[in-house]
Scaffold this active site. Structure first.
Site, short mmCIF file in Angstrom:
data_model
loop_
_atom_site.label_atom_id
_atom_site.label_comp_id
_atom_site.label_asym_id
_atom_site.label_seq_id
_atom_site.Cartn_x
_atom_site.Cartn_y
_atom_site.Cartn_z
N LYS A 67 0.84 -1.21 0.00
CA LYS A 67 0.00 0.00 0.00
C LYS A 67 0.87 1.25 0.00
CE LYS A 67 -3.74 -0.12 2.42
NZ LYS A 67 -4.47 -0.33 3.66
N ARG A 87 -3.26 2.99 8.68
CA ARG A 87 -3.60 1.69 8.07
C ARG A 87 -2.38 0.80 7.95
NH1 ARG A 87 -8.27 2.52 4.25
NH2 ARG A 87 -8.68 4.73 4.33
N GLY A 108 -8.14 -7.16 4.87
CA GLY A 108 -8.99 -7.29 6.05
C GLY A 108 -8.36 -8.04 7.21
N MET A 159 -5.52 -7.23 8.96
CA MET A 159 -4.92 -6.41 10.02
C MET A 159 -5.79 -5.18 10.27
SD MET A 159 -0.92 -6.79 9.14
CE MET A 159 -1.06 -6.48 7.40
N ARG A 200 -3.99 -1.48 -5.85
CA ARG A 200 -3.15 -2.68 -5.69
C ARG A 200 -3.57 -3.68 -6.76
NH1 ARG A 200 -5.90 -4.44 -0.03
NH2 ARG A 200 -8.00 -4.65 -0.82
N HIS A 234 -1.27 -41.31 5.71
CA HIS A 234 -1.89 -42.19 4.73
C HIS A 234 -3.09 -41.52 4.08
CE1 HIS A 234 -4.69 -45.39 3.49
NE2 HIS A 234 -3.58 -45.93 3.02
N ARG A 273 2.90 -47.19 -6.52
CA ARG A 273 3.09 -47.89 -5.25
C ARG A 273 2.30 -49.20 -5.33
NH1 ARG A 273 2.44 -42.25 -3.12
NH2 ARG A 273 4.08 -41.83 -1.59
N GLU A 282 16.04 -42.43 -0.36
CA GLU A 282 15.17 -41.93 0.72
C GLU A 282 15.72 -42.23 2.11
OE1 GLU A 282 11.26 -43.70 0.34
OE2 GLU A 282 12.07 -45.63 -0.26
N SER A 308 15.20 -41.95 -7.74
CA SER A 308 14.03 -41.11 -7.50
C SER A 308 14.04 -40.76 -6.01
CB SER A 308 12.75 -41.85 -7.87
OG SER A 308 11.65 -41.04 -7.60
N ASN A 318 9.63 -37.99 1.30
CA ASN A 318 8.84 -38.17 2.53
C ASN A 318 9.70 -38.90 3.56
OD1 ASN A 318 6.71 -37.18 1.02
ND2 ASN A 318 5.93 -39.22 0.51
N CYS A 322 9.83 -38.19 -6.17
CA CYS A 322 8.45 -38.67 -6.12
C CYS A 322 7.82 -38.53 -4.75
CB CYS A 322 8.36 -40.11 -6.61
SG CYS A 322 9.27 -41.25 -5.57
N TYR A 328 13.06 -34.83 -13.66
CA TYR A 328 11.60 -34.75 -13.58
C TYR A 328 11.13 -34.65 -12.13
CZ TYR A 328 11.58 -39.68 -12.21
OH TYR A 328 11.78 -40.85 -11.53
#
Ligand code: PEP
Ligand code: MG
Length: 872
Positions: free
Chosen positions: A22, A92, A101, A103, A336, A454, A560, A744, A763, A767, A830, A850
């Site tokens: 702003k 402001r 909206g 703050m 804005r 899961h 999987r 992994e 790959s 996780n 992956c 990839y």
């Protein structure tokens, strides 16, 4: 000394980091000569310093603010607290990225018992003066002093009722004087001090309140949902007031230069005469559409149209503009880049390019990849949401909107599907056994588990709406009810869940269906031309694969296979295999599964045609496949003809203290090579079949999970290759396949020069890699990661967005070591991070070939990969 305050005439639009969006735009509009009420901006750095100083406004900052106040007085010819020509200001918030909206704002600051009378005299409008004063006291008390708003509303209601008025505007001067008196009494009763009469004290308190509002709950949630850093802070804009509520030749309004819902090139806006900003949004009076402004004030209307096109051309984007008309003269209070729906974002980006205002690259950067989700799933009807009752909030695990009747078990979901039509599966957490129930449900809600639980992973794969880890709800699965905020919901009750926000609602909330437009396909094709990374998908079924291809997937990066084991038709044979004592028994059971697995792969290869397909051999700990309830174990004992006690002791022997670090992944293939033999046989025979029968020349990629040591991989390589080569040789058909591994386990990453001697591709399973690098259980971390975020230990959940410093370092090491051994090593990712734009940017930088993500995130990944190239 560091400068913490800037006049509007000192800044420009490039200074968003420092002045907030702003502030930077007010400065920019000033510099291009637009009518902006003057003022100054206190920087975001001041906000950060405020927090460093334990939420204190320090003396030097106060001094600097007052210096700029004097400058503003000189500019406007008005004076703070003057009884002749008083200056009033608005205060402001304004962060770098707009948070509409979220703050706080304070208007009419500078009013006191004396100034109100001066304003009454100067404007010859005492009603206006007292109305402004009562608004100021109310806003200041609410925003700055945190006195409950309703206390003030009660006073207004009381006077309206006494006098038989319908609207606030019916109150006359004497009524408003009475309101002011009673408001000041509320202030005194609550704060034990009189309402501050010194405008400077008012100003400093207001600046304090705006800084503080950076960390109010709704602002924090908004930042989390929109990936905005908690560290950037807000600026504060102090601007001289212009009044839209001084009479009938005054007014105020907001307008978008293009339609923010559809993106169409048409101005959308509304205004109210004789009103102040908040009246337009408060809904007390119905605003008029912007075109009606020409009937009220044609000069201001035409000037506004000109300014709109100036600003749009200047910013080269759709603008959201706030204006006020004071005594027929137009002022701009803000411009804005307007917030917009995904549909509008795409349309506007394409139109701006076609109008010659922006380049294709700029058009691609105008669409937020994650926003594309809105287009791929049903969403809740916006109007309906306004009235919906929120029961709780969990993690936005898989986007979309779903409504249905509650079922507490997967079996019940299946059983009741026909009767209920729409089912929401509500579980503490899901397990692979729940697949069928999950498939049949419209959405899944869990009270436990994180973004890689899961429920979350499977739901995303299916493109099914899922909210997980909603800890506010207490679920009693046995007695079939859940409880939240003292209210009880039973099986069959309707609820609605929003997987894009994590909100859980009471009852039915209407949805609007997905809609892919020509614009969507056009933008996607621009992204494809620009990206370097290939985009594959994680898909376990032909249906998932089909969906992913529709969204542009260029192959499967992770299939999987365990998800195929849970289907009714094969689970029994799997269980028989697991509880077998000897290799022969196991092989016998596996031979029953082989035809099913082969058919699975045939179906997937057919859908994917010539595209590459990476199939991972069995990964989860075996106990996941076994029943846990006594009656189920009894039934299994009868069906497979194994003594109940023997069966129980076998199940007990499979118990592990840390199954995620236990007998899973490649360790299964080491101890039970016959499983790898069966799976390899299914893959190779399926590939031979589609080659012979369908002419599809597939090159299957066989992937081994959880490798930590080259010798594990060598052992399995031997099993897999011997099996595959024998089958191929016998078939007399030429077939190529690839053998590779997931990276992994940290040790696997650190020794990947060795690993690449055997693996033809890597790959990254980020996780598990995140789990093992941090030592956080991926199924339990949600419990404390939220708190880590609140306490600013983590900015982001490392299971959602890659931890570049730690996990990312392992990825870089593995990439470099792997390519050193094998320069043509194919490398992808992956884990769930493969669909996260920030992580995709990282993968692009590292040089991966990839990314692979769930089907519904494929378009997001395509756009994010293009943006990664543009960002460079
Ligand atoms: C991973 O660990 O990142 C992965 C993709 O495998 P899974 O989630 O099945 O363990
Ligand atoms: Mg894994």
């Amino acid at each position: 000394m560091k400068k913490f305050v800037y006049s509007f005439n000192e800044g420009n639009r490039e200074m968003k980091d420092l002045l907030g969006g702003k502030g930077a735009n007010l400065a920019e509009m000033t510099s291009i000569g637009l009518p902006v009420p003057q003022g100054f901006t206190i920087t975001t750095e001041a906000c950060n310093e405020f927090y460093k100083r334990d939420k204190k406004i320090w003396d030097e900052l106060e001094k600097e603010i007052f210096e700029f106040l004097v400058k503003l007085e000189d500019q406007t010819g008005k004076k703070f607290g003057s009884d002749k020509n008083p200056l009033l200001v608005s205060v402001r918030s304004g962060a770098k990225i707009s948070m509409p909206g979220m703050m706080d704002t304070i208007l009419n600051l500078g009013l006191n018992d004396k100034v109100v009378n001066t304003i009454a005299d100067v404007t010859n409008n005492p009603r206006f003066a007292y109305d402004s004063y009562r608004r100021f006291i109310q806003m200041f008390s609410d925003v700055v002093m945190e006195i409950p708003k309703y206390l003030f509303e009660l006073v207004l209601d009381d006077i309206k009722e006494q006098k038989g008025y319908k609207f606030d505007t019916d109150l006359d001067v004497e009524d408003l004087k009475e309101v002011v008196k009673r408001y000041k009494k509320i202030y005194l009763d609550n704060i034990k001090e009189d309402f501050p009469q010194d405008p400077k004290e008012q100003l400093i308190k207001a600046v304090f309140a705006v800084f503080k509002s950076w960390n109010n709950k709704r602002a924090i949630i908004y930042r989390e949902q929109n990936d905005i850093s908690h560290e950037i802070g807000t600026a504060v804009n102090v601007q001289s007031m212009v009044f839209g509520n001084m009479g009938d030749d005054c007014g105020t309004g907001v307008a978008f230069t293009r339609n923010p819902s559809t993106g169409e090139k048409e101005m959308i806006g509304e205004f109210l005469m004789n009103a102040q900003g908040e009246d337009v949004v408060a809904g007390i009076r119905t605003p008029m559409t912007i075109d009606k402004l020409k009937e009220e004030n044609v000069e201001a209307y035409n000037q506004f149209l000109d300014i709109c096109s100036t600003l749009e051309n200047h910013y080269r984007d759709m603008q959201d503009i706030e204006f006020t008309i004071e005594n027929r003269k137009l002022y701009l209070l803000q411009t804005r880049n307007g917030k917009r729906t995904a549909k509008a974002a795409i349309r506007i980006a394409i139109d701006l390019y076609e109008e010659g205002l922006i380049t294709k690259d700029e058009a691609l950067m105008k669409v937020e990849p994650k926003q594309l989700d809105q287009l791929l799933h049903p969403t809740f009807d916006k109007e309906e949401l306004k009235n919906a009752v929120v029961l709780g909030r969990g993690l936005a695990a898989s986007p979309g909107a779903a409504t249905g009747r509650v079922c507490f078990t997967a079996e019940m979901a299946v059983k009741k599907a026909a009767e209920y039509k729409d089912v929401i599966l509500v579980r503490n957490e899901t397990s692979p056994e729940d697949i069928e129930g999950m498939t049949i449900s419209n959405g899944i809600l869990t009270s436990k588990g994180g973004i890689t639980s899961h429920a979350a992973v499977v739901a995303r794969g299916m493109g099914k709406c899922c909210v997980c880890g909603c800890e506010e709800i207490y679920i009693n699965e046995a007695e079939k009810y859940f409880k939240v905020n003292g209210k009880v919901y039973k099986e069959g009750d309707y609820i609605s869940i929003d997987g894009s926000t994590g909100n859980v609602y009471e009852g039915v909330v209407k949805t609007s269906p997905e809609a892919l437009s020509d614009d969507f396909y056009k933008l996607m094709s621009w992204a494809d031309d620009r990206r370097r990374l290939m985009v594959r998908t994680n898909a376990d079924t032909p249906e998932d694969a089909q969906n992913a291809v529709k969204f542009g997937a260029e192959g499967i990066g992770l299939c999987r296979t365990e998800h195929m084991f849970f289907e009714e038709s094969r689970i029994l044979a799997i269980r028989e295999m697991i509880v077998s004592d000897t290799k022969e028994e196991r092989e016998h059971a596996l031979s029953k599964i082989l035809p099913y697995q082969k058919q699975d792969f045939i179906d997937i290869f057919k859908v994917m045609a010539q595209r590459p397909v990476t199939i991972r051999l069995l990964d989860p700990p075996l106990h996941e496949f076994l029943p846990s309830k006594k009656e189920d174990i009894e039934e299994l004992s009868k069906t497979i003809n194994v003594d109940y006690n023997m069966l129980m002791s076998r199940i007990k022997s499979l118990h592990e203290f840390n199954p995620m670090l236990g007998h899973r992944g490649c360790r299964l293939a080491v101890t039970y090579p016959e499983i790898a033999v069966m799976q390899t046989t299914a893959i190779i025979e399926a590939a031979l079949y589609v080659k012979k029968e369908e002419g599809i020349d597939v090159v299957p990629e066989i992937m081994i999970p959880l490798i930590g040591d080259i010798n594990e991989l060598r052992y399995i390589e031997n099993v897999v290759k011997k099996t595959a080569d024998t089958i191929i040789e016998k078939s007399n058909v030429e077939l190529n396949y690839k053998f590779g591994t997931m990276i992994e386990v940290p040790r696997g990453a650190l020794t990947s020069d060795e690993v690449a001697e055997s693996a033809e591709f890597f790959s990254f399973g980020t996780n598990d890699l995140t789990q093992m690098t941090y030592g956080f259980s991926r199924d339990d971390a949600n419990k404390f990661i939220q708190e880590y975020k609140e306490k600013k230990i983590f900015e982001k959940d490392p299971f959602v967005s890659i931890d570049e410093k730690g996990v990312g370092k392992l990825i870089k090491i593995a990439y470099e070591l792997g390519r050193k051994t094998r320069p043509d090593l194919k490398i992808g990712i992956c884990g769930e991070h493969g669909g996260d734009p920030k992580s995709i940017e990282f993968c692009n930088k590292v040089g991966l070939d990839y990314v692979s993500c769930s089907p519904f995130r494929v378009p997001i990944a395509r756009l994010a990969a293009a943006q990664a190239v543009i960002k460079g």
